[in-house]
Design a protein around this motif. Structure first.
Motif, PDB file in Angstrom:
ATOM      1  N   ASP A 236     -16.115 -36.695  70.867  1.00  0.00           N
ATOM      2  CA  ASP A 236     -15.447 -38.090  71.243  1.00  0.00           C
ATOM      3  C   ASP A 236     -15.480 -37.849  73.092  1.00  0.00           C
ATOM      4  O   ASP A 236     -15.492 -36.475  73.595  1.00  0.00           O
ATOM      5  CB  ASP A 236     -14.043 -38.120  71.089  1.00  0.00           C
ATOM      6  N   VAL A 237     -15.418 -39.100  73.934  1.00  0.00           N
ATOM      7  CA  VAL A 237     -15.085 -38.941  75.091  1.00  0.00           C
ATOM      8  C   VAL A 237     -13.675 -38.218  75.314  1.00  0.00           C
ATOM      9  O   VAL A 237     -12.661 -38.595  74.485  1.00  0.00           O
ATOM     10  CB  VAL A 237     -15.156 -40.306  75.652  1.00  0.00           C
ATOM     11  N   ALA A 238     -13.405 -37.230  76.079  1.00  0.00           N
ATOM     12  CA  ALA A 238     -12.276 -36.490  76.120  1.00  0.00           C
ATOM     13  C   ALA A 238     -11.147 -37.299  76.944  1.00  0.00           C
ATOM     14  O   ALA A 238     -11.529 -38.402  77.692  1.00  0.00           O
ATOM     15  CB  ALA A 238     -12.217 -35.097  76.865  1.00  0.00           C
ATOM     16  N   ALA A 239     -10.012 -37.333  76.788  1.00  0.00           N
ATOM     17  CA  ALA A 239      -8.827 -37.865  77.394  1.00  0.00           C
ATOM     18  C   ALA A 239      -8.787 -37.534  78.461  1.00  0.00           C
ATOM     19  O   ALA A 239      -8.479 -38.637  79.492  1.00  0.00           O
ATOM     20  CB  ALA A 239      -7.512 -37.547  76.668  1.00  0.00           C
ATOM     21  N   THR A 240      -9.117 -36.249  78.978  1.00  0.00           N
ATOM     22  CA  THR A 240      -9.002 -35.944  80.326  1.00  0.00           C
ATOM     23  C   THR A 240     -10.283 -35.347  80.795  1.00  0.00           C
ATOM     24  O   THR A 240     -11.013 -34.695  80.139  1.00  0.00           O
ATOM     25  CB  THR A 240      -7.945 -34.992  80.866  1.00  0.00           C
ATOM     26  N   PRO A 241     -10.553 -35.411  82.218  1.00  0.00           N
ATOM     27  CA  PRO A 241     -11.908 -34.432  82.455  1.00  0.00           C
ATOM     28  C   PRO A 241     -11.802 -32.947  82.369  1.00  0.00           C
ATOM     29  O   PRO A 241     -12.690 -32.548  82.056  1.00  0.00           O
ATOM     30  CB  PRO A 241     -11.773 -34.929  84.179  1.00  0.00           C
ATOM     31  N   THR A 242     -10.708 -32.435  82.559  1.00  0.00           N
ATOM     32  CA  THR A 242     -10.463 -31.026  82.259  1.00  0.00           C
ATOM     33  C   THR A 242     -10.799 -30.768  80.997  1.00  0.00           C
ATOM     34  O   THR A 242     -11.650 -29.679  80.676  1.00  0.00           O
ATOM     35  CB  THR A 242      -8.874 -30.509  82.414  1.00  0.00           C
ATOM     36  N   GLU A 243     -10.694 -31.278  79.807  1.00  0.00           N
ATOM     37  CA  GLU A 243     -10.836 -31.260  78.638  1.00  0.00           C
ATOM     38  C   GLU A 243     -12.317 -31.577  78.186  1.00  0.00           C
ATOM     39  O   GLU A 243     -13.124 -30.579  77.503  1.00  0.00           O
ATOM     40  CB  GLU A 243     -10.122 -32.416  77.530  1.00  0.00           C
ATOM     41  N   ALA A 244     -13.046 -32.111  79.113  1.00  0.00           N
ATOM     42  CA  ALA A 244     -14.496 -32.337  78.814  1.00  0.00           C
ATOM     43  C   ALA A 244     -15.210 -31.299  79.356  1.00  0.00           C
ATOM     44  O   ALA A 244     -16.164 -30.723  79.016  1.00  0.00           O
ATOM     45  CB  ALA A 244     -14.607 -33.989  79.553  1.00  0.00           C
ATOM     46  N   VAL A 245     -14.544 -30.517  80.552  1.00  0.00           N
ATOM     47  CA  VAL A 245     -15.253 -29.563  81.076  1.00  0.00           C
ATOM     48  C   VAL A 245     -15.053 -28.327  80.198  1.00  0.00           C
ATOM     49  O   VAL A 245     -15.840 -27.504  79.992  1.00  0.00           O
ATOM     50  CB  VAL A 245     -14.445 -29.289  82.467  1.00  0.00           C
ATOM     51  N   LEU A 246     -13.774 -28.195  79.485  1.00  0.00           N
ATOM     52  CA  LEU A 246     -13.758 -27.034  78.580  1.00  0.00           C
ATOM     53  C   LEU A 246     -14.664 -27.094  77.461  1.00  0.00           C
ATOM     54  O   LEU A 246     -15.377 -26.012  77.172  1.00  0.00           O
ATOM     55  CB  LEU A 246     -12.377 -27.334  77.854  1.00  0.00           C
ATOM     56  N   LEU A 247     -14.910 -28.267  76.937  1.00  0.00           N
ATOM     57  CA  LEU A 247     -16.332 -28.379  76.055  1.00  0.00           C
ATOM     58  C   LEU A 247     -17.472 -28.109  76.658  1.00  0.00           C
ATOM     59  O   LEU A 247     -18.273 -27.441  76.155  1.00  0.00           O
ATOM     60  CB  LEU A 247     -16.335 -30.074  75.492  1.00  0.00           C
ATOM     61  N   ALA A 248     -17.747 -28.333  77.769  1.00  0.00           N
ATOM     62  CA  ALA A 248     -18.850 -27.984  78.476  1.00  0.00           C
ATOM     63  C   ALA A 248     -19.097 -26.583  78.627  1.00  0.00           C
ATOM     64  O   ALA A 248     -20.329 -26.149  78.567  1.00  0.00           O
ATOM     65  CB  ALA A 248     -19.109 -28.886  79.903  1.00  0.00           C
ATOM     66  N   VAL A 249     -17.999 -26.182  79.106  1.00  0.00           N
ATOM     67  CA  VAL A 249     -18.470 -24.637  79.505  1.00  0.00           C
ATOM     68  C   VAL A 249     -18.531 -23.484  78.058  1.00  0.00           C
ATOM     69  O   VAL A 249     -19.031 -22.519  78.141  1.00  0.00           O
ATOM     70  CB  VAL A 249     -17.207 -23.916  80.488  1.00  0.00           C
ATOM     71  N   LEU A 250     -17.600 -24.113  76.921  1.00  0.00           N
ATOM     72  CA  LEU A 250     -17.883 -23.528  75.695  1.00  0.00           C
ATOM     73  C   LEU A 250     -19.084 -23.785  75.124  1.00  0.00           C
ATOM     74  O   LEU A 250     -19.888 -22.917  74.727  1.00  0.00           O
ATOM     75  CB  LEU A 250     -16.877 -23.948  74.770  1.00  0.00           C
ATOM     76  N   ALA A 251     -20.019 -25.006  75.370  1.00  0.00           N
ATOM     77  CA  ALA A 251     -21.219 -25.245  74.754  1.00  0.00           C
ATOM     78  C   ALA A 251     -22.181 -24.506  75.534  1.00  0.00           C
ATOM     79  O   ALA A 251     -23.080 -24.041  74.988  1.00  0.00           O
ATOM     80  CB  ALA A 251     -21.542 -26.480  74.943  1.00  0.00           C
ATOM     81  N   ARG A 252     -22.051 -24.397  76.894  1.00  0.00           N
ATOM     82  CA  ARG A 252     -22.994 -23.493  77.704  1.00  0.00           C
ATOM     83  C   ARG A 252     -22.810 -22.032  77.265  1.00  0.00           C
ATOM     84  O   ARG A 252     -23.924 -21.439  77.197  1.00  0.00           O
ATOM     85  CB  ARG A 252     -22.610 -23.646  79.227  1.00  0.00           C
ATOM     86  N   ALA A 253     -21.666 -21.713  77.335  1.00  0.00           N
ATOM     87  CA  ALA A 253     -21.549 -20.167  76.744  1.00  0.00           C
ATOM     88  C   ALA A 253     -22.058 -19.851  74.986  1.00  0.00           C
ATOM     89  O   ALA A 253     -22.826 -18.859  74.900  1.00  0.00           O
ATOM     90  CB  ALA A 253     -20.059 -19.860  76.746  1.00  0.00           C
ATOM     91  N   LEU A 254     -21.924 -20.846  74.393  1.00  0.00           N
ATOM     92  CA  LEU A 254     -22.930 -20.995  72.975  1.00  0.00           C
ATOM     93  C   LEU A 254     -24.168 -20.727  73.310  1.00  0.00           C
ATOM     94  O   LEU A 254     -25.034 -19.942  72.443  1.00  0.00           O
ATOM     95  CB  LEU A 254     -22.374 -21.943  72.039  1.00  0.00           C
ATOM     96  N   VAL A 255     -24.840 -21.461  74.217  1.00  0.00           N
ATOM     97  CA  VAL A 255     -26.275 -21.293  74.247  1.00  0.00           C
ATOM     98  C   VAL A 255     -26.707 -20.190  74.691  1.00  0.00           C
ATOM     99  O   VAL A 255     -27.739 -19.724  74.319  1.00  0.00           O
ATOM    100  CB  VAL A 255     -26.772 -22.571  75.108  1.00  0.00           C
ATOM    101  N   ALA A 256     -25.822 -19.737  75.811  1.00  0.00           N
ATOM    102  CA  ALA A 256     -26.392 -18.502  76.534  1.00  0.00           C
ATOM    103  C   ALA A 256     -26.037 -17.261  75.600  1.00  0.00           C
ATOM    104  O   ALA A 256     -27.142 -16.349  75.478  1.00  0.00           O
ATOM    105  CB  ALA A 256     -25.412 -18.227  77.910  1.00  0.00           C
ATOM    106  N   THR A 257     -25.331 -17.197  74.611  1.00  0.00           N
ATOM    107  CA  THR A 257     -24.910 -16.260  73.656  1.00  0.00           C
ATOM    108  C   THR A 257     -25.968 -16.267  72.521  1.00  0.00           C
ATOM    109  O   THR A 257     -26.629 -15.243  72.398  1.00  0.00           O
ATOM    110  CB  THR A 257     -23.644 -16.282  73.158  1.00  0.00           C
ATOM    111  N   ALA A 258     -26.469 -17.480  72.377  1.00  0.00           N
ATOM    112  CA  ALA A 258     -27.382 -17.765  71.327  1.00  0.00           C
ATOM    113  C   ALA A 258     -28.908 -17.235  71.886  1.00  0.00           C
ATOM    114  O   ALA A 258     -29.480 -16.346  71.246  1.00  0.00           O
ATOM    115  CB  ALA A 258     -27.653 -19.022  70.811  1.00  0.00           C
ATOM    116  N   LEU A 259     -29.137 -17.463  72.997  1.00  0.00           N
ATOM    117  CA  LEU A 259     -30.279 -17.156  73.604  1.00  0.00           C
ATOM    118  C   LEU A 259     -30.402 -15.466  73.795  1.00  0.00           C
ATOM    119  O   LEU A 259     -31.656 -14.943  73.786  1.00  0.00           O
ATOM    120  CB  LEU A 259     -30.480 -17.597  75.163  1.00  0.00           C
ATOM    121  N   ALA A 260     -29.120 -14.678  73.892  1.00  0.00           N
ATOM    122  CA  ALA A 260     -29.235 -13.351  73.872  1.00  0.00           C
ATOM    123  C   ALA A 260     -29.191 -12.569  72.691  1.00  0.00           C
ATOM    124  O   ALA A 260     -29.493 -11.439  72.841  1.00  0.00           O
ATOM    125  CB  ALA A 260     -28.065 -12.895  74.895  1.00  0.00           C
ATOM    126  N   ASP A 261     -28.876 -13.344  71.659  1.00  0.00           N
ATOM    127  CA  ASP A 261     -28.801 -12.956  70.323  1.00  0.00           C
ATOM    128  C   ASP A 261     -30.189 -12.628  69.561  1.00  0.00           C
ATOM    129  O   ASP A 261     -30.745 -13.804  69.286  1.00  0.00           O
ATOM    130  CB  ASP A 261     -27.602 -13.823  69.560  1.00  0.00           C
TER     131      ASP A 261
END
Length: 360
Positions: A236-261
């Motif tokens: 969903d579109v997040a209620a606040t920008p901070t929650e949207a950024v949390l989603l973004a950094v976790l998604a980025r970290a998942l991609v980085a972790t998957a690339l290294a695994d």
């Protein structure tokens, strides 16, 4: 910043509503007015329905940069809406009941979609948040997609923000997820054996008319058609920008972790994943969902804690670890967008109070 840290970008969709909270037909006007303002950082875009507006960050390297851009883009759109007697509503689906669907944006592609898909397009009243994360190439992207699939329910829970829809409590934290799933190409992607299998499914959709072009590949996570990125479309579109950024950094970290695994790709059927996504969409961040590793129901907080532990090296390398821990703890303690919607709806017994809450 470590030069090896992946870049990312965020797209957010919003409703443009009138003073009472009902959908307007002013989305195009608001986007055009906001674009005309000076010092807009990022991009503003038109959407399928005239009741919507979209904002997209530039390519970002840090969570602070993304937060600054998302906050600025929301304010640009909100200001343009206010000067015309409207409000910008960050909700996954409209809280108020509407007597008729909004008009389709007069764009040839959107008009063709409306003619071909009928009510699926006319009643597609949802707003999502999409996160793009850089990948080396499409073949690597398929490998990463296969590895991040089990974590999609946790990402959905973070931004669940569509509990009150059409004037009532749906019983779901993200009713948007179910509405959006009516598109034939939406939902969780299967586990792909190769890029060729991905392409064969897309080709089958095109041949059948289930999609009209490659921009309509609506899987919850997909290879982007315009950028060298993996695009997460689960939320969903997040209620606040901070929650949207949390989603973004976790998604980025998942991609980085998957690339290294280099280990084996998780075996998870689409049928089981669909059930896990149902549970996450129902309960949101303060509920429970199946753990990606065991399939057992656990509090979403515990699943998110394990997600942060799994991706901690990538989060730390990007400078996101403290932000992710602190924002997740606060979100679970205070509740997400859906929890806040429910609290005000229970207190006021009016869906327009939910609009007031979200438009702030």
């Amino acid at each position: 910043m470590n030069p090896d840290v992946l870049t990312f970008g965020v797209e957010e969709e919003f409703f443009v509503v009138d003073r009472r909270g009902h959908l307007s037909q002013a989305g195009d006007d608001v986007v055009d007015a906001a674009e005309a303002a000076e010092d807009v950082q990022g991009e503003l875009q038109h959407e399928l329905n005239l009741s919507q507006a979209e904002a997209a960050t530039d390519v970002c390297s840090t969570h602070a940069e993304a937060l600054r851009q998302l906050s600025g883009l929301r304010e640009d759109l909100a200001k343009a809406a206010r000067t015309r007697g409207y409000r910008l509503l960050p909700a996954g689906a409209p809280p108020l009941a509407e007597t008729e669907p909004p008009k389709i944006t007069p764009n040839p592609r959107y008009q063709r979609m409306a003619e071909h898909f009928g009510a699926t397009a006319w009643t597609s009243l949802t707003c999502g948040c999409h996160v793009h994360v850089a990948i080396p190439d499409k073949a690597s992207g398929i490998e990463v997609l296969n590895r991040v699939r089990p974590w999609l329910p946790a990402l959905l829970a973070i931004t669940a923000n569509s509990a009150i829809v059409d004037g009532y409590d749906t019983g779901y934290a993200s009713w948007r997820y179910h509405q959006w799933s009516r598109w034939p190409s939406a939902g969780p992607p299967p586990r792909f054996a190769s890029l060729d299998e991905y392409e064969s499914i897309v080709d089958g959709w095109l041949r059948s008319g289930a999609i009209l072009d490659r921009g309509m590949i609506y899987w919850d996570v997909r290879l982007s058609e315009k950028q060298p990125t993996l695009e997460f479309r689960i939320s969903d579109v997040a209620a606040t920008p901070t929650e949207a950024v949390l989603l973004a950094v976790l998604a980025r970290a998942l991609v980085a972790t998957a690339l290294a695994d280099g280990g084996p790709t998780p075996m998870l059927s689409n049928e089981v994943l669909r059930g896990r996504l149902w549970r996450a969409s129902k309960e949101g961040v303060t509920g429970s969902c199946p753990h990606p590793r065991t399939g057992d129901l656990e509090p979403v907080k515990a699943v998110l804690d394990d997600l942060i532990s799994l991706t901690a090296p990538a989060l730390e390398a990007a400078g996101d670890l403290d932000f992710a821990r602190e924002t997740t703890a606060r979100l679970v303690a205070e509740g997400g967008g859906a929890d806040r919607q429910r609290r005000v709806f229970a207190e006021k017994s009016r869906a327009d109070a939910v609009v007031d809450l979200l438009t702030g």
